[in-house]
Design a protein around this motif. Structure first.
Motif, PDB file in Angstrom:
ATOM      1  N   ARG A  67     106.142  82.198 120.738  1.00 43.87           N
ATOM      2  CA  ARG A  67     107.176  82.728 121.606  1.00 43.87           C
ATOM      3  C   ARG A  67     106.501  83.514 122.737  1.00 43.87           C
ATOM      4  O   ARG A  67     105.318  83.822 122.670  1.00 43.87           O
ATOM      5  CB  ARG A  67     108.152  83.641 120.841  1.00 43.87           C
ATOM      6  N   LEU A  68     107.284  83.848 123.757  1.00 43.08           N
ATOM      7  CA  LEU A  68     106.762  84.539 124.927  1.00 43.08           C
ATOM      8  C   LEU A  68     107.357  85.938 125.058  1.00 43.08           C
ATOM      9  O   LEU A  68     108.560  86.130 124.863  1.00 43.08           O
ATOM     10  CB  LEU A  68     107.075  83.744 126.196  1.00 43.08           C
ATOM     11  N   ILE A  69     106.498  86.872 125.411  1.00 41.07           N
ATOM     12  CA  ILE A  69     106.916  88.230 125.735  1.00 41.07           C
ATOM     13  C   ILE A  69     106.655  88.456 127.214  1.00 41.07           C
ATOM     14  O   ILE A  69     105.497  88.470 127.654  1.00 41.07           O
ATOM     15  CB  ILE A  69     106.157  89.274 124.893  1.00 41.07           C
ATOM     16  N   VAL A  70     107.709  88.557 127.979  1.00 43.12           N
ATOM     17  CA  VAL A  70     107.555  88.854 129.409  1.00 43.12           C
ATOM     18  C   VAL A  70     107.122  90.308 129.554  1.00 43.12           C
ATOM     19  O   VAL A  70     107.679  91.201 128.913  1.00 43.12           O
ATOM     20  CB  VAL A  70     108.873  88.601 130.167  1.00 43.12           C
ATOM     21  N   THR A  71     106.120  90.520 130.386  1.00 41.08           N
ATOM     22  CA  THR A  71     105.623  91.881 130.557  1.00 41.08           C
ATOM     23  C   THR A  71     105.685  92.313 132.007  1.00 41.08           C
ATOM     24  O   THR A  71     105.497  91.504 132.921  1.00 41.08           O
ATOM     25  CB  THR A  71     104.172  91.997 130.040  1.00 41.08           C
ATOM     26  N   ILE A  76     111.378  82.767 125.720  1.00 39.89           N
ATOM     27  CA  ILE A  76     111.219  84.185 126.068  1.00 39.89           C
ATOM     28  C   ILE A  76     112.095  85.000 125.126  1.00 39.89           C
ATOM     29  O   ILE A  76     113.319  84.942 125.192  1.00 39.89           O
ATOM     30  CB  ILE A  76     111.609  84.464 127.529  1.00 39.89           C
ATOM     31  N   THR A  77     111.456  85.746 124.242  1.00 38.79           N
ATOM     32  CA  THR A  77     112.226  86.499 123.241  1.00 38.79           C
ATOM     33  C   THR A  77     111.914  87.994 123.237  1.00 38.79           C
ATOM     34  O   THR A  77     112.525  88.744 122.482  1.00 38.79           O
ATOM     35  CB  THR A  77     111.981  85.931 121.835  1.00 38.79           C
ATOM     36  N   GLY A  78     110.970  88.432 124.087  1.00 34.05           N
ATOM     37  CA  GLY A  78     110.620  89.845 124.087  1.00 34.05           C
ATOM     38  C   GLY A  78     110.260  90.346 125.466  1.00 34.05           C
ATOM     39  O   GLY A  78     110.030  89.570 126.403  1.00 34.05           O
ATOM     40  N   PHE A  79     110.214  91.684 125.597  1.00 34.06           N
ATOM     41  CA  PHE A  79     109.829  92.339 126.845  1.00 34.06           C
ATOM     42  C   PHE A  79     108.847  93.455 126.540  1.00 34.06           C
ATOM     43  O   PHE A  79     108.963  94.144 125.525  1.00 34.06           O
ATOM     44  CB  PHE A  79     111.046  92.904 127.579  1.00 34.06           C
ATOM     45  N   ILE A 104     117.497  96.821 130.926  1.00 33.17           N
ATOM     46  CA  ILE A 104     117.878  95.454 131.284  1.00 33.17           C
ATOM     47  C   ILE A 104     117.523  94.492 130.149  1.00 33.17           C
ATOM     48  O   ILE A 104     118.332  93.648 129.742  1.00 33.17           O
ATOM     49  CB  ILE A 104     117.177  95.031 132.590  1.00 33.17           C
ATOM     50  N   ALA A 105     116.295  94.631 129.632  1.00 34.18           N
ATOM     51  CA  ALA A 105     115.836  93.745 128.564  1.00 34.18           C
ATOM     52  C   ALA A 105     116.645  93.941 127.286  1.00 34.18           C
ATOM     53  O   ALA A 105     117.003  92.974 126.599  1.00 34.18           O
ATOM     54  CB  ALA A 105     114.350  93.982 128.302  1.00 34.18           C
ATOM     55  N   ARG A 106     116.949  95.194 126.978  1.00 31.48           N
ATOM     56  CA  ARG A 106     117.729  95.490 125.766  1.00 31.48           C
ATOM     57  C   ARG A 106     119.129  94.891 125.866  1.00 31.48           C
ATOM     58  O   ARG A 106     119.645  94.327 124.894  1.00 31.48           O
ATOM     59  CB  ARG A 106     117.813  97.006 125.572  1.00 31.48           C
ATOM     60  N   ASP A 107     119.723  94.989 127.043  1.00 31.96           N
ATOM     61  CA  ASP A 107     121.095  94.515 127.223  1.00 31.96           C
ATOM     62  C   ASP A 107     121.236  93.012 127.006  1.00 31.96           C
ATOM     63  O   ASP A 107     122.314  92.530 126.662  1.00 31.96           O
ATOM     64  CB  ASP A 107     121.611  94.885 128.620  1.00 31.96           C
ATOM     65  N   ILE A 108     120.158  92.254 127.224  1.00 32.21           N
ATOM     66  CA  ILE A 108     120.249  90.803 127.019  1.00 32.21           C
ATOM     67  C   ILE A 108     119.685  90.377 125.665  1.00 32.21           C
ATOM     68  O   ILE A 108     119.561  89.190 125.384  1.00 32.21           O
ATOM     69  CB  ILE A 108     119.548  90.018 128.147  1.00 32.21           C
ATOM     70  N   GLY A 109     119.354  91.371 124.834  1.00 29.33           N
ATOM     71  CA  GLY A 109     118.966  91.065 123.467  1.00 29.33           C
ATOM     72  C   GLY A 109     117.508  90.744 123.242  1.00 29.33           C
ATOM     73  O   GLY A 109     117.146  90.204 122.181  1.00 29.33           O
ATOM     74  N   LEU A 110     116.639  91.055 124.198  1.00 25.88           N
ATOM     75  CA  LEU A 110     115.212  90.808 123.988  1.00 25.88           C
ATOM     76  C   LEU A 110     114.627  91.871 123.061  1.00 25.88           C
ATOM     77  O   LEU A 110     115.031  93.033 123.084  1.00 25.88           O
ATOM     78  CB  LEU A 110     114.458  90.835 125.320  1.00 25.88           C
ATOM     79  N   GLY A 111     113.654  91.463 122.262  1.00 30.25           N
ATOM     80  CA  GLY A 111     112.913  92.423 121.463  1.00 30.25           C
ATOM     81  C   GLY A 111     112.065  93.298 122.368  1.00 30.25           C
ATOM     82  O   GLY A 111     111.535  92.825 123.384  1.00 30.25           O
ATOM     83  N   LEU A 112     111.918  94.563 122.031  1.00 32.45           N
ATOM     84  CA  LEU A 112     111.197  95.504 122.894  1.00 32.45           C
ATOM     85  C   LEU A 112     109.897  95.967 122.254  1.00 32.45           C
ATOM     86  O   LEU A 112     109.868  96.395 121.099  1.00 32.45           O
ATOM     87  CB  LEU A 112     112.069  96.725 123.191  1.00 32.45           C
ATOM     88  N   VAL A 163     112.209 104.471 125.131  1.00 34.38           N
ATOM     89  CA  VAL A 163     112.430 103.030 124.980  1.00 34.38           C
ATOM     90  C   VAL A 163     113.070 102.666 123.650  1.00 34.38           C
ATOM     91  O   VAL A 163     113.825 101.714 123.547  1.00 34.38           O
ATOM     92  CB  VAL A 163     111.092 102.264 125.160  1.00 34.38           C
ATOM     93  N   ARG A 164     112.750 103.415 122.604  1.00 30.54           N
ATOM     94  CA  ARG A 164     113.196 103.099 121.238  1.00 30.54           C
ATOM     95  C   ARG A 164     112.802 101.658 120.878  1.00 30.54           C
ATOM     96  O   ARG A 164     113.644 100.843 120.491  1.00 30.54           O
ATOM     97  CB  ARG A 164     114.707 103.292 121.088  1.00 30.54           C
ATOM     98  N   PRO A 165     111.517 101.341 121.001  1.00 31.17           N
ATOM     99  CA  PRO A 165     111.082  99.961 120.769  1.00 31.17           C
ATOM    100  C   PRO A 165     111.005  99.632 119.291  1.00 31.17           C
ATOM    101  O   PRO A 165     110.821 100.515 118.445  1.00 31.17           O
ATOM    102  CB  PRO A 165     109.684  99.944 121.390  1.00 31.17           C
ATOM    103  N   ALA A 166     111.126  98.346 118.981  1.00 28.77           N
ATOM    104  CA  ALA A 166     110.902  97.893 117.610  1.00 28.77           C
ATOM    105  C   ALA A 166     109.422  97.953 117.269  1.00 28.77           C
ATOM    106  O   ALA A 166     109.045  98.160 116.107  1.00 28.77           O
ATOM    107  CB  ALA A 166     111.426  96.466 117.432  1.00 28.77           C
ATOM    108  N   ARG A 167     108.587  97.742 118.299  1.00 30.47           N
ATOM    109  CA  ARG A 167     107.141  97.687 118.104  1.00 30.47           C
ATOM    110  C   ARG A 167     106.433  98.443 119.219  1.00 30.47           C
ATOM    111  O   ARG A 167     107.007  98.658 120.285  1.00 30.47           O
ATOM    112  CB  ARG A 167     106.650  96.228 118.111  1.00 30.47           C
ATOM    113  N   ILE A 168     105.202  98.829 118.956  1.00 32.34           N
ATOM    114  CA  ILE A 168     104.354  99.439 119.973  1.00 32.34           C
ATOM    115  C   ILE A 168     103.017  98.699 119.988  1.00 32.34           C
ATOM    116  O   ILE A 168     102.407  98.478 118.936  1.00 32.34           O
ATOM    117  CB  ILE A 168     104.131 100.943 119.708  1.00 32.34           C
ATOM    118  N   GLY A 169     102.604  98.302 121.191  1.00 36.21           N
ATOM    119  CA  GLY A 169     101.299  97.673 121.344  1.00 36.21           C
ATOM    120  C   GLY A 169     100.207  98.714 121.240  1.00 36.21           C
ATOM    121  O   GLY A 169     100.158  99.648 122.039  1.00 36.21           O
ATOM    122  N   HIS A 170      99.367  98.591 120.261  1.00 37.64           N
ATOM    123  CA  HIS A 170      98.306  99.543 119.908  1.00 37.64           C
ATOM    124  C   HIS A 170      98.931 100.720 119.151  1.00 37.64           C
ATOM    125  O   HIS A 170      99.103 100.644 117.961  1.00 37.64           O
ATOM    126  CB  HIS A 170      97.498  99.989 121.129  1.00 37.64           C
TER     127      HIS A 170
END
Length: 322
Positions: free
Chosen positions: A126-130, A155-158, A178-186, A206-213
């Motif tokens: 899957r793709l994460i737009v950054t 595209i499933t994440g931001f 914007i990303a949250r409103d369209i249902g992308l994973g954060l 952000v209240r993300p599901a994940r954090i990079g690093h």
């Protein structure tokens, strides 16, 4: 050492995964001089800022949709060869625009590479737009707006990446809305170059599901407890962290401490050839440098699937493959 184990990767920048041999072939194809940045089969940089410069220069040799299909297919095939069943690739629509290809053609090329790799090996991706924070908030908002209107099912994440020391997370909050409103994973890069405060900012804003690093959360025990309580997943890239001198060596790296504190962690390669690593090496390090058993490594992989930005049918199918 871990060749028999299934693998999952949640944190890899597509251009950062470009094999040096492929990059050299592409440079020759377009008559681009990359000798300052690629010597003897090795990408050349000396600190985080020069790494970003090298990354951008190397990316310039991938120009067409077919180039991106080839890059994507090549990397996913490499992953599949070592038992990887799922990968999330971090991509930048802005990059497609900057090279004159356009965001749609860029993403379409990557999607074609995913299709080919899946057809050949069965690997899912899957793709994460950054958005890249060193290009400023407007650019990052533009990336989120592109993801919102693109209608690309893969595209499933931001994400927010780039120079972590530029601005505060709040400067980029609108893009995540914007990303949250369209249902992308954060997910968001934090706690790598900057300290624990950047992880706290990410959680607050952000209240993300994940954090990079997120590894520098270890500097604040209350923050570690907060991550554990929230169930926030850290996309940990140990080889990258050592290469960038976030920690001096694997003995001081907090991967095991974070896991033992109840934080949900996964392992990824980040920009593998830039950091002289690979996903296989990261899994091998989990065993050799961090002392994880096969069962514990399988749990890291399960955590990766549980945190993956996929539909539930795909998630269950992936879990069944471990």
């Amino acid at each position: 050492m871990t060749s028999h184990l299934k693998k999952v990767e949640l944190h890899c920048h597509l251009e950062g995964a470009a094999p040096p041999a492929l990059t050299l072939a592409q440079a020759r194809k377009y008559n681009i001089d990359v000798s300052e940045y690629l010597k003897d089969g090795t990408y050349v940089w000396h600190d985080f800022a020069s790494f970003l410069e090298c990354y951008d220069k190397i990316s310039e040799v991938y120009k067409s949709a077919e180039d991106y299909a080839l890059l994507t297919e090549t990397y996913l095939a490499e992953l599949a060869d070592v038992g990887t069943i799922y990968s999330e690739l971090i991509v930048s629509p802005d990059h497609g625009k900057r090279i004159g290809l356009g965001a749609d053609a860029y993403i379409d090329g990557v999607c074609e590479g995913i299709r080919r790799a899946r057809e050949t090996s069965g690997i899912e991706a899957r793709l994460i737009v950054t958005g890249e924070r060193h290009f400023g908030p407007d650019s990052v908002v533009g990336a989120a707006e592109y993801a919102a209107k693109a209608q690309k099912p893969l595209i499933t994440g931001f994400n927010l990446a780039g120079e972590e020391r530029m601005g505060r997370v709040a400067d980029y909050a609108r893009a995540f809305d914007i990303a949250r409103d369209i249902g992308l994973g954060l997910t968001i890069h934090a706690g790598e170059v900057c300290g624990a405060f950047s992880v706290a900012d990410a959680l607050d804003v952000v209240r993300p599901a994940r954090i990079g690093h997120g590894v520098r959360a270890i500097e604040d025990s209350a923050l570690v407890s907060r991550l554990a309580d929230l169930g926030t997943v850290l996309e940990v890239c140990p080889g990258s962290n050592i290469a960038l001198k976030v920690f001096p060596d694997f003995a001081s790296h907090p991967l095991r401490k974070l896991k033992e504190a109840g934080v949900r962690v996964t392992i990824s390669s980040d920009d593998p050839p830039f950091f002289h690593t690979s996903l296989k090496r990261e899994y091998d390090l989990a065993a050799s440098a961090f002392g994880f058993s096969d069962a514990e490594i399988d749990q890291l992989t399960r955590t990766g699937i549980e945190a993956a930005f996929v539909d539930e049918e795909t998630r269950q199918a992936l879990l069944a493959r471990i």
